[in-house]
Design an enzyme around this catalytic site. Sequence first.
Site, mmCIF file in Angstrom:
data_model
loop_
_atom_site.group_PDB
_atom_site.id
_atom_site.type_symbol
_atom_site.label_atom_id
_atom_site.label_comp_id
_atom_site.label_asym_id
_atom_site.label_seq_id
_atom_site.Cartn_x
_atom_site.Cartn_y
_atom_site.Cartn_z
ATOM 1 N N HIS A 263 0.912 -1.304 -0.076
ATOM 2 C CA HIS A 263 0.093 0.083 -0.297
ATOM 3 C C HIS A 263 0.756 1.256 0.097
ATOM 4 O O HIS A 263 0.680 1.953 -0.937
ATOM 5 C CB HIS A 263 -0.808 0.002 1.222
ATOM 6 C CG HIS A 263 -1.538 1.313 1.342
ATOM 7 N ND1 HIS A 263 -3.083 1.842 0.779
ATOM 8 C CD2 HIS A 263 -1.381 2.368 2.203
ATOM 9 C CE1 HIS A 263 -3.162 2.827 1.018
ATOM 10 N NE2 HIS A 263 -2.524 3.497 2.095
ATOM 11 N N ARG A 357 -29.024 37.218 9.779
ATOM 12 C CA ARG A 357 -29.417 36.246 9.044
ATOM 13 C C ARG A 357 -30.547 36.670 8.263
ATOM 14 O O ARG A 357 -30.667 36.643 7.029
ATOM 15 C CB ARG A 357 -29.669 34.873 9.928
ATOM 16 C CG ARG A 357 -30.733 35.176 10.727
ATOM 17 C CD ARG A 357 -31.236 33.817 11.444
ATOM 18 N NE ARG A 357 -32.367 34.150 12.462
ATOM 19 C CZ ARG A 357 -33.199 33.264 12.862
ATOM 20 N NH1 ARG A 357 -33.403 32.136 12.108
ATOM 21 N NH2 ARG A 357 -33.966 33.637 13.813
ATOM 22 N N GLU A 411 -24.005 17.682 6.451
ATOM 23 C CA GLU A 411 -23.136 18.882 6.512
ATOM 24 C C GLU A 411 -21.875 18.573 5.841
ATOM 25 O O GLU A 411 -21.363 19.402 4.953
ATOM 26 C CB GLU A 411 -22.862 19.328 7.704
ATOM 27 C CG GLU A 411 -24.079 20.093 8.487
ATOM 28 C CD GLU A 411 -25.083 19.341 9.349
ATOM 29 O OE1 GLU A 411 -25.765 19.559 10.093
ATOM 30 O OE2 GLU A 411 -24.535 17.769 9.182
ATOM 31 N N ASP A 469 -31.124 26.806 23.272
ATOM 32 C CA ASP A 469 -30.795 25.342 22.964
ATOM 33 C C ASP A 469 -29.400 24.915 23.492
ATOM 34 O O ASP A 469 -28.969 23.723 23.616
ATOM 35 C CB ASP A 469 -30.136 25.294 21.328
ATOM 36 C CG ASP A 469 -31.637 25.015 20.519
ATOM 37 O OD1 ASP A 469 -32.681 24.771 21.075
ATOM 38 O OD2 ASP A 469 -31.580 25.198 19.280
#
Length: 665
Positions: A263, A357, A411, A469
């Site tokens: 390898h 935002r 993501e 949160d």
Amino acid sequence: MPKDVDRELVNEAVQTIQMLSVDGVNQANSGHPGAPMGLAAIAYEIWMKQLRFDPTDPRWPNRDRFVLSCGHASMLLYSLLHLSGYDVSLDDLKQFRQWGSKTPGHPEVHHTPGVETTTGPLGQGLANAVGMATSIKMLAARTDPALIDARVFCLVSDGDVMEGVSAEASSFAGHLGLDNLVVVYDDNGITIDGPTSLSFSEDVGKRYEAYGWHVQRIDGHDHDQIAAALEAAVAQTERPSFIVAKTHIGQGSPNRQDKSKAHGEPLGAEETAATKNNIGWPLEPTFRVPDPVRVLFADRAEDGKVLHQAWQAKLAAFRTDQPEAADRYDALLERRMPDDLLAQLIAAAPDKEAATRALAGTIQQTAAQLVPSLVGGSADLTPSNKTFLKENPVIARGEFAGRNIHFGIREHAMGSFANGMALSDGFIPYTATFLVFSDYMRPAMRLAALMKVQSIYVFTHDSVYLGEDGPTHQPVEHYWALRSIPNLDLVRPADSLECAAAWAHALQRKDGPTAFALTRQGVPPLARPEGFAAGDMLRGAYVIEEASSGTVEVVIVATGSEVAVAIDAKKLLGEKASRVRVVSAPCLDAFERQDKAYRDSVIPPSARCVSVELGITQPWGGIVGRDGLCIGHDDFGHSAPWQEIRAKLGMTGEAVAARIETWLS
């Protein structure tokens, strides 16, 4: 127009690829010979019978793309590029892995002609290939499918299909039905530690069937099976293709074949001699290319030139017959945008208090009208990120004319997919999620910066003010984690005007990715001083509140939502306020690229300096100096309403002013 070739010549061509790879790794005394030896037959069949390319124009828009996701097998690709007539000489092969050579250890796009993407971190190339295949579909849908019909061929290793990013991307490719994508899996059963069975026992083909791919299983050294499988793959409709090719790593090496030592280390002189004797290859000269093999590859390159010329004729007819579609095509490939982009975006900026935002999302709508190349989407946070392009459809299986992409909760693949789009033709991709989840995207973002591609990352909920949160979702180290990536610009705008500048900066910046950090909570519109020049926002930092006395003794440097706090704090400093300047620094990366005269005009070296940013403070020392004051938050956040968090952390104008007063005294 591939021709029937004598089987002995085919075998000699495959051995040429194998031995060029072996000799290159030996010369460098470093590299990975085993995968090129095992993949040579598959690579031959792709390049000689399927791939549409023209070595005289590596960026031909309708070329097929070849992606070597297992980038450690780079000598395979360099050998193919050399043989096929790209600007990669035999001397370049001999300089494998050397300083300044065209043949670095892993393939690097924009560095070696014919390399489509930078690979090495496993799984990234496959995800890039999904982005490329989607980009081709979208360009065809917005121009003419008869003009744009390129395919993407991708080689992957055991390591690639183990990586999570490849699972995310492959799931998405199956969902979209990307029938222009062909992935060949080099199933050699060997990793660095030993057999893959040490840690990997799933049926990969079954997994890809579950993703909705067309799956075939072949002997990766049987040319008839390889050719038939590739023909069946490119004939597929509404499904990407996955070919499980059982191969032998280090094929032909008497003592290294099917062993992990094949390898990642050179065969060495003794094993190389044994291998060449075993396959009937002359020991000398090294880097040998038999004349019939060179002619064979040259003929194939001529076939590609003929295909390219025919496509150019088709393009000319397209321009005549469909002038409006041709203008769309040109606008996309040029990534066309108006010269006064910043001015038009400022005109669209809402003059009101709101979250950045929301302000950036409003401005983005105008940006999309002005820049037809802008496309993208969110990782299942579209309503929160405010990035949906209104009056534009969403791409879906068989429907690629839209500009919005629903990535799902993927993501990492989203970031890698965007890189593939940015490397393809026609589009400037944006992606969106919460800033804290940039951690999931970081490998792709780092590669975007390394490749100098124009990807845009819209990160919202940019601080502990995300609120209820709690700390799992509240970024604190992330501004500097992103700033630390070379060639990635982080923009943290303070208000609507800076949001306009952020979009202008990202769209006009062609040589690297740009990330936005945008608030969840509202921020007020900020007044600018007399003589303010909008273009200074693009320089990364500028004076937003001047010292009224004309003497600058203290400079407060702030970003994002803390700029308003800094301005409030200055006003509360009493008689000292007249000697205090406030600097807004939406993009420290851009500011550091300015000349010293500009930087010193904004932050005079003689002034004492304060930083105000709601994140970790230690890196700010390089800006404010050893004796400066850094105001921020060097711990994780808390679950509570954002206003309460602000009060508890002392990020109000009053609290900041008190800290500055104490520091000054």
